[in-house]
Design a protein around this motif. Structure first.
Motif, PDB file in Angstrom:
ATOM      1  N   UNK A   1      33.653  17.636  16.710  1.00  0.00           N
ATOM      2  CA  UNK A   1      33.794  16.175  16.645  1.00  0.00           C
ATOM      3  C   UNK A   1      35.069  15.728  17.348  1.00  0.00           C
ATOM      4  N   UNK A   2      36.164  16.441  17.148  1.00  0.00           N
ATOM      5  CA  UNK A   2      37.389  16.106  17.884  1.00  0.00           C
ATOM      6  C   UNK A   2      37.161  16.251  19.377  1.00  0.00           C
ATOM      7  N   UNK A   3      36.445  17.314  19.748  1.00  0.00           N
ATOM      8  CA  UNK A   3      36.148  17.541  21.160  1.00  0.00           C
ATOM      9  C   UNK A   3      35.302  16.398  21.730  1.00  0.00           C
ATOM     10  N   UNK A   4      34.316  15.919  20.959  1.00  0.00           N
ATOM     11  CA  UNK A   4      33.474  14.803  21.420  1.00  0.00           C
ATOM     12  C   UNK A   4      34.305  13.554  21.659  1.00  0.00           C
ATOM     13  N   UNK A   5      35.217  13.246  20.763  1.00  0.00           N
ATOM     14  CA  UNK A   5      36.056  12.059  20.928  1.00  0.00           C
ATOM     15  C   UNK A   5      36.872  12.169  22.206  1.00  0.00           C
ATOM     16  N   UNK A   6      37.528  13.334  22.412  1.00  0.00           N
ATOM     17  CA  UNK A   6      38.335  13.522  23.627  1.00  0.00           C
ATOM     18  C   UNK A   6      37.458  13.431  24.875  1.00  0.00           C
ATOM     19  N   UNK A   7      36.319  14.122  24.851  1.00  0.00           N
ATOM     20  CA  UNK A   7      35.450  14.167  26.029  1.00  0.00           C
ATOM     21  C   UNK A   7      34.934  12.783  26.408  1.00  0.00           C
ATOM     22  N   UNK A   8      34.495  12.001  25.425  1.00  0.00           N
ATOM     23  CA  UNK A   8      33.958  10.670  25.731  1.00  0.00           C
ATOM     24  C   UNK A   8      35.045   9.714  26.199  1.00  0.00           C
TER      25      UNK A   8
ATOM     26  N   UNK B   1      46.201  11.607  29.813  1.00  0.00           N
ATOM     27  CA  UNK B   1      45.693  12.123  28.547  1.00  0.00           C
ATOM     28  C   UNK B   1      46.854  12.690  27.747  1.00  0.00           C
ATOM     29  N   UNK B   2      46.997  12.220  26.509  1.00  0.00           N
ATOM     30  CA  UNK B   2      48.040  12.712  25.623  1.00  0.00           C
ATOM     31  C   UNK B   2      47.395  13.170  24.334  1.00  0.00           C
ATOM     32  N   UNK B   3      47.681  14.418  23.926  1.00  0.00           N
ATOM     33  CA  UNK B   3      47.143  14.969  22.689  1.00  0.00           C
ATOM     34  C   UNK B   3      48.291  15.511  21.847  1.00  0.00           C
ATOM     35  N   UNK B   4      48.230  15.251  20.552  1.00  0.00           N
ATOM     36  CA  UNK B   4      49.244  15.788  19.633  1.00  0.00           C
ATOM     37  C   UNK B   4      48.622  15.873  18.244  1.00  0.00           C
ATOM     38  N   UNK B   5      48.943  16.947  17.539  1.00  0.00           N
ATOM     39  CA  UNK B   5      48.418  17.105  16.188  1.00  0.00           C
ATOM     40  C   UNK B   5      49.567  17.032  15.192  1.00  0.00           C
ATOM     41  N   UNK B   6      49.374  16.186  14.178  1.00  0.00           N
ATOM     42  CA  UNK B   6      50.368  16.059  13.134  1.00  0.00           C
ATOM     43  C   UNK B   6      49.719  16.160  11.775  1.00  0.00           C
ATOM     44  N   UNK B   7      50.481  15.780  10.755  1.00  0.00           N
ATOM     45  CA  UNK B   7      49.952  15.861   9.392  1.00  0.00           C
ATOM     46  C   UNK B   7      48.791  14.906   9.181  1.00  0.00           C
ATOM     47  N   UNK B   8      48.783  13.782   9.897  1.00  0.00           N
ATOM     48  CA  UNK B   8      47.713  12.790   9.725  1.00  0.00           C
ATOM     49  C   UNK B   8      46.449  13.166  10.469  1.00  0.00           C
ATOM     50  N   UNK B   9      46.569  14.083  11.440  1.00  0.00           N
ATOM     51  CA  UNK B   9      45.404  14.476  12.198  1.00  0.00           C
ATOM     52  C   UNK B   9      45.717  14.587  13.678  1.00  0.00           C
ATOM     53  N   UNK B  10      44.676  14.542  14.501  1.00  0.00           N
ATOM     54  CA  UNK B  10      44.810  14.665  15.947  1.00  0.00           C
ATOM     55  C   UNK B  10      44.985  13.289  16.562  1.00  0.00           C
ATOM     56  N   UNK B  11      46.115  13.066  17.246  1.00  0.00           N
ATOM     57  CA  UNK B  11      46.375  11.804  17.943  1.00  0.00           C
ATOM     58  C   UNK B  11      45.948  11.941  19.390  1.00  0.00           C
TER      59      UNK B  11
ATOM     60  N   UNK C   1      40.776   5.922  13.177  1.00  0.00           N
ATOM     61  CA  UNK C   1      40.820   4.595  13.795  1.00  0.00           C
ATOM     62  C   UNK C   1      40.977   4.742  15.306  1.00  0.00           C
ATOM     63  N   UNK C   2      40.743   3.654  16.003  1.00  0.00           N
ATOM     64  CA  UNK C   2      40.931   3.609  17.455  1.00  0.00           C
ATOM     65  C   UNK C   2      41.356   2.208  17.833  1.00  0.00           C
ATOM     66  N   UNK C   3      42.270   2.091  18.809  1.00  0.00           N
ATOM     67  CA  UNK C   3      42.742   0.795  19.282  1.00  0.00           C
ATOM     68  C   UNK C   3      42.537   0.705  20.784  1.00  0.00           C
TER      69      UNK C   3
ATOM     70  N   UNK D   1      43.671   6.824  19.540  1.00  0.00           N
ATOM     71  CA  UNK D   1      42.786   7.170  18.428  1.00  0.00           C
ATOM     72  C   UNK D   1      43.447   8.221  17.553  1.00  0.00           C
ATOM     73  N   UNK D   2      43.072   8.205  16.280  1.00  0.00           N
ATOM     74  CA  UNK D   2      43.514   9.225  15.338  1.00  0.00           C
ATOM     75  C   UNK D   2      42.277   9.799  14.658  1.00  0.00           C
TER      76      UNK D   2
END
Length: 467
Positions: free
Chosen positions: A334-341, A358-368, A420-422, A437-438
């Motif tokens: 699912x994370x991969x689908x979000x990034x790919x789309x 493209x910027x990716x980072x993973x924190x305590x809240x999830x994948x940004x 969420x996504x903005x 997106x998070x």
């Protein structure tokens, strides 16, 4: 099970009965309204004609009576009633008048249908008639309301010597109206019967056509729903090919086979479920079971990025990526689908010579995730709609895959996982689009207790255009 199948068969066999009844009732209602208006107008015209004919009749009788020599002679005779009453009775009987009254210049009745009223003052005003005027109208006399005509009677010298008044009771005119209605009623009922018969015939003929159209509409709904499901699958399939390509490129054959086994049965269920819901009559986006998230190797993400970098490079553009594979860690599907789309949309929007970040980072809240492009941007009116199923701002070519599914998939994944996504503008320029997106983890862990907790949506306070 058997009885349930029979019930479905009966309902499918007679799907148009309510529709045909509605069509018949609408037509019958129109016939009733039109016939009712026609009858009312006909009665009004008939009432006017009867009243106009009655007025003309009383005027002619009054004029003829006032011009008779015997009436002139009788008014001035020593005993006028004896000479005039027989004349008045004869005129009333011959002309069909309800009353005939002759008066002198003092307004004293010389004749009247009721002998006891002879010699008395008339009950209505005769002064204007004695002044030489004619009167036609409805007045209430001793016999009741009557439509009457009053004429002055002149002697040979042209002097008014009396009046002649004739009339027909309003009740008699009403009786004529009732006779007219009685004569019109059979025609109205006959017209109603013909109208209902014609409506039934039209309903029968149109009903067959409507049945055909209803079946075509149901088939179209099924095709649209299945097409929508297949459109979603085409997007997911493209993304999964990147995953498989990465696994095979890294010689991870066993992992690739395991990944394929998790996809095939579930995807078949998605398409068949969409067709079943469409056959039931729904038109909303299919929300049935989807493939459960499974791990994706880092090589799959690497392959996805490189593929899009090659596409942009061939168009004279550039793809900048800031993604620490170690920090990001392993992705799920699912994370991969979000990034790919998001990345695929950005590459398409950037166009020839465009730029994508493209910027990716993973924190305590999830994948940004942040994806920016230098394209033409998205209008504020469309920013809410781009996440709707089937909506797209892109022009569709002859060989394009169905559009309007990628961002809808993104929105659905984020909604299911409490993310969420903005949508906004890139930080490096005014043109283009930036999406942040998070994606929360599937099973968040409470830092204080160390226990797995349910994912909770995070409110992006400082973000614009939250989705």
């Amino acid at each position: 099970m058997v009885s349930g199948q029979k019930t479905v068969g009966r309902s499918a066999r007679y799907p148009s009965a309510p529709r045909r009844l509605t069509l018949l009732l609408v037509q019958v209602g129109i016939v009733f309204v039109c016939l009712g208006i026609t009858v009312i107008v006909a009665l009004m015209v008939q009432e006017r004609q009867i009243r106009a004919a009655t007025e003309e009749r009383v005027i002619r009788v009054a004029e003829s009576l006032s011009n008779l020599p015997v009436v002139r002679a009788g008014i001035t005779a020593p005993w006028p009633t004896g000479e005039l009453q027989p004349v008045a009775d004869l005129v009333a009987e011959a002309a069909g008048m309800d009353y005939v009254v002759i008066t002198d210049t003092a307004g004293i009745r010389l004749t009247h249908p009721n002998e006891s009223l002879v010699g008395e003052q008339v009950s209505t005003d005769h002064r204007r008639v004695l002044a030489g005027e004619h009167f036609v109208g409805v007045e209430a006399g001793t016999l009741g309301p009557t439509l009457r005509a009053k004429m002055p009677v002149y002697d040979t010298a042209g002097t008014v010597i009396g009046t002649a008044s004739v009339g027909i009771l309003e009740s008699a005119i009403a009786e004529d109206m009732r006779d007219g209605v009685a004569g019109l009623l059979p025609w109205a009922l006959g017209s109603l019967a013909v109208g209902i018969g014609a409506a039934a015939l039209v309903t029968m003929l149109l009903g067959r056509r409507l049945d055909r159209l209803a079946r075509d509409a149901r088939d179209l709904v099924v095709q649209r729903r299945v097409g929508a499901a297949l459109g979603e699958q085409s997007h997911e399939f493209t993304n999964r090919l990147h995953v498989l390509y990465g696994l095979l490129e890294d010689r991870e054959n066993d992992e690739a086979l395991d990944y394929i086994r998790t996809l095939v049965p579930v995807d078949a269920e998605v398409v068949s479920g969409a067709a079943a819901e469409a056959a039931a009559g729904g038109e909303a986006a299919y929300t049935g079971p989807r493939t459960a998230p499974t791990p994706v190797s880092r090589s799959g993400l690497r392959t996805l990025i490189e593929r899009h970098r090659i596409i942009l490079t061939e168009r004279g553009g550039i793809l900048e990526c800031d993604a620490d594979e170690v920090g990001v860690g392993n992705l799920d599907t699912e994370e991969f689908e979000v990034i790919a789309n998001l990345l695929s949309n950005a590459v398409d929007a950037a166009g020839p010579g465009g730029r994508v970040e493209l910027r990716l980072a993973r924190g305590a809240e999830g994948l940004s995730i942040r994806v920016s492009d230098s394209g033409t941007g998205i209008s504020r009116a469309d920013r809410e709609r781009i996440f709707e199923h089937g909506f797209s701002t892109k022009a569709r070519g002859e060989r394009d895959l169905p559009r309007g599914f990628g961002l809808a998939l993104v929105a659905r994944v984020l909604e299911n996982r409490g993310g969420w996504i903005t949508v906004g503008e890139p930080v490096y320029g005014s043109s283009g689009t930036r999406m942040d997106a998070l994606v929360p983890p599937l099973y968040p862990v409470d830092a204080t207790t160390g226990r797995v907790q349910n994912p909770v949506a995070i409110d992006p306070d400082s973000r614009e255009e939250p989705r």
